[in-house]
Design a protein around this motif. Structure first.
Motif, mmCIF file in Angstrom:
data_model
loop_
_atom_site.group_PDB
_atom_site.id
_atom_site.type_symbol
_atom_site.label_atom_id
_atom_site.label_comp_id
_atom_site.label_asym_id
_atom_site.label_seq_id
_atom_site.Cartn_x
_atom_site.Cartn_y
_atom_site.Cartn_z
ATOM 1 N N SER A 32 -97.228 -44.547 29.722
ATOM 2 C CA SER A 32 -97.126 -44.187 31.046
ATOM 3 C C SER A 32 -97.606 -44.901 32.237
ATOM 4 O O SER A 32 -96.977 -44.821 33.429
ATOM 5 N N ASP A 34 -96.927 -47.885 32.355
ATOM 6 C CA ASP A 34 -95.859 -48.600 32.820
ATOM 7 C C ASP A 34 -94.750 -47.987 33.618
ATOM 8 O O ASP A 34 -94.039 -48.799 34.144
ATOM 9 N N MET A 35 -94.782 -46.867 33.475
ATOM 10 C CA MET A 35 -93.853 -45.796 34.184
ATOM 11 C C MET A 35 -94.251 -45.273 35.376
ATOM 12 O O MET A 35 -93.181 -44.702 36.049
ATOM 13 N N THR A 36 -95.522 -44.948 35.742
ATOM 14 C CA THR A 36 -95.781 -44.359 37.083
ATOM 15 C C THR A 36 -97.247 -45.188 37.393
ATOM 16 O O THR A 36 -97.844 -45.956 36.797
ATOM 17 N N THR A 41 -101.567 -41.487 36.190
ATOM 18 C CA THR A 41 -101.819 -41.399 34.814
ATOM 19 C C THR A 41 -103.373 -41.050 34.522
ATOM 20 O O THR A 41 -103.438 -40.309 33.777
ATOM 21 N N GLY A 122 -93.114 -41.040 33.390
ATOM 22 C CA GLY A 122 -94.476 -41.331 33.299
ATOM 23 C C GLY A 122 -95.533 -40.513 33.285
ATOM 24 O O GLY A 122 -96.512 -40.254 32.509
#
Length: 195
Positions: A32, A34-36, A41, A122
């Motif tokens: 997560s 890496d995505m948000t 997070t 994310g």
């Protein structure tokens, strides 16, 4: 008398029950990131208390109090505000397309949609991490009701070893093949049919 975790074999059962949630909480948490955004997070991962309360109600005979319920509701409200802000800001870092270049507007719109989708994914992964963490906390209480301070480090070591197994089995299986290729082993061929 001997403790529940007194023998090495006694560590295996609780470790096998706890390792999947431990692996899931760590894998989804770092994915997560890496995505948000890190802040999203972290805030969503802080919802572990909500999931712990939910799993406690399912697995343990504990009473749900008004204070616990109010805490969950306030936490859910805060998380929904964070998620909605993260999703709506997903494309805000992209420059606005004014249509001056023919392909700039569709490319910017596609990039904004991809960023929003990654932010949503994310956020979902961060929530999955928090849920797995809540499950891990409750399962720890279920599997090891009387914590033995002397054996807990061995239990956590066993859990970590089992949780890493999904990541290391490929390396263990492919390791000899890679070493053989790097060492320049002679190629093998099947015997010809004319023997």
């Amino acid at each position: 008398g001997p403790s529940a975790l007194g023998e090495p074999r006694a560590l295996l059962r609780p470790a096998c029950l706890l390792a999947p949630s431990y692996f899931c909480l760590n894998y989804t948490y770092f994915l997560s990131l890496d995505m948000t955004s890190v802040s999203s997070t972290m805030i969503l991962a802080a919802s572990t208390g909500v999931w712990t309360l939910l799993f406690t109600q399912i697995l343990l005979p504990e009473k749900l109090t008004r204070l616990r319920l109010a805490t969950v509701l306030v936490s859910l409200l805060g998380m929904s505000l964070v998620v909605s802000a993260d999703v709506s800001a997903g494309g805000s870092d992209e420059p606005a397309a004014d249509g001056a270049e023919g392909g700039a507007a569709p490319a910017a719109a596609a990039a904004a949609a991809a960023a929003a989708s990654a932010g949503s994914s994310g956020a979902l992964l961060a929530l999955m991490s928090a849920a797995a963490s809540g499950a891990y906390m409750v399962l720890l209480r279920v599997c090891v009701p009387a914590e033995d301070a002397e054996r807990m480090p061995a239990l956590f070591g066993t859990i970590g070893t089992l949780a890493r197994a999904p990541l290391t089995w490929r390396a263990a299986a492919l390791g000899p093949c890679v070493c053989t290729l790097l060492a320049g082993a002679p190629s093998r061929s099947f015997p010809s049919a004319g023997l």
